[in-house]
Design a protein around this motif. Structure first.
Motif, PDB file in Angstrom:
ATOM      1  N   ILE A 112      -6.217   3.214 -14.222  1.00 53.03           N
ATOM      2  CA  ILE A 112      -6.128   4.188 -13.135  1.00 53.03           C
ATOM      3  C   ILE A 112      -6.426   5.558 -13.714  1.00 53.03           C
ATOM      4  O   ILE A 112      -5.848   5.947 -14.729  1.00 53.03           O
ATOM      5  CB  ILE A 112      -4.723   4.194 -12.505  1.00 53.03           C
ATOM      6  N   TYR A 154       2.401   3.125  -8.388  1.00 53.39           N
ATOM      7  CA  TYR A 154       1.872   2.053  -9.226  1.00 53.39           C
ATOM      8  C   TYR A 154       2.998   1.497 -10.071  1.00 53.39           C
ATOM      9  O   TYR A 154       3.777   2.216 -10.657  1.00 53.39           O
ATOM     10  CB  TYR A 154       0.692   2.524 -10.089  1.00 53.39           C
ATOM     11  N   VAL A 203      -1.395  -0.982  -7.108  1.00 53.31           N
ATOM     12  CA  VAL A 203      -1.499   0.445  -6.802  1.00 53.31           C
ATOM     13  C   VAL A 203      -1.510   0.622  -5.284  1.00 53.31           C
ATOM     14  O   VAL A 203      -2.237  -0.079  -4.570  1.00 53.31           O
ATOM     15  CB  VAL A 203      -2.796   1.065  -7.383  1.00 53.31           C
TER      16      VAL A 203
END
Length: 163
Positions: A73, A33, A110
């Motif tokens: 996330i 990411y 991501v």
């Protein structure tokens, strides 16, 4: 199942999760990411643009913006042993995503890669099985009209200007 979610809401996620605890096996994954890479075994992962995931994992309301171009996330690493379960639950309740058992990050892109196909869901619906997914946040790709709402950056900017 959708009928459970409609009938029981948040409790449906908890009931299914508890019933499947002995079946949950960690998956080895590589998560990239922005400019970061994490490779480890994980029980759970979510890429969201919201203030919570499944009504269980809650994020700081002052940090989440729906139109800021970044995802929230959340990753749960493989536990070392059963003794870690109460510690994990306490961290979830207190929103202490410290990077040890629970990783919280923010990013606009991501990429997740695994050796074996992994079942994915898209907002609770079947997303198929994949060995790689890439999720990009297309910042402000659609216009959302909402009364003044602190979840949108524009509302926060307007509030600062009016202060």
């Amino acid at each position: 199942p959708q009928k459970w979610k409609n009938l029981f809401g948040h409790a449906a996620y908890i009931a299914v999760g508890v019933s499947q605890l002995n079946e949950i096996k960690p998956m080895h994954m590589r998560i990239e990411y922005d400019d970061n890479v994490i490779e480890d075994d994980f029980y759970f992962g979510a890429i969201a643009n919201s203030t919570s995931v499944a009504g269980v994992f809650k994020f700081d309301l002052d940090a989440v913006r729906l139109d800021d171009g970044v995802f929230e996330i959340l990753l749960i690493r493989k536990l070392r042993n059963f003794i870690d379960i109460p510690l994990l639950l306490a961290k979830v309740r207190s929103k202490k995503y410290d990077g040890d058992q629970i990783i919280f990050a923010r990013a606009n892109s991501v990429k997740i890669t695994s050796d074996k196909p992994v079942a994915w869901t898209l907002d609770g619906e079947d997303g198929g099985k994949h060995t790689q997914i890439v999720v990009n946040n297309l910042c402000r790709a659609i216009k959302i009209c909402s009364p003044e709402n602190k979840l949108f950056s524009v509302a926060v900017e307007d509030e600062k200007e009016n202060a």
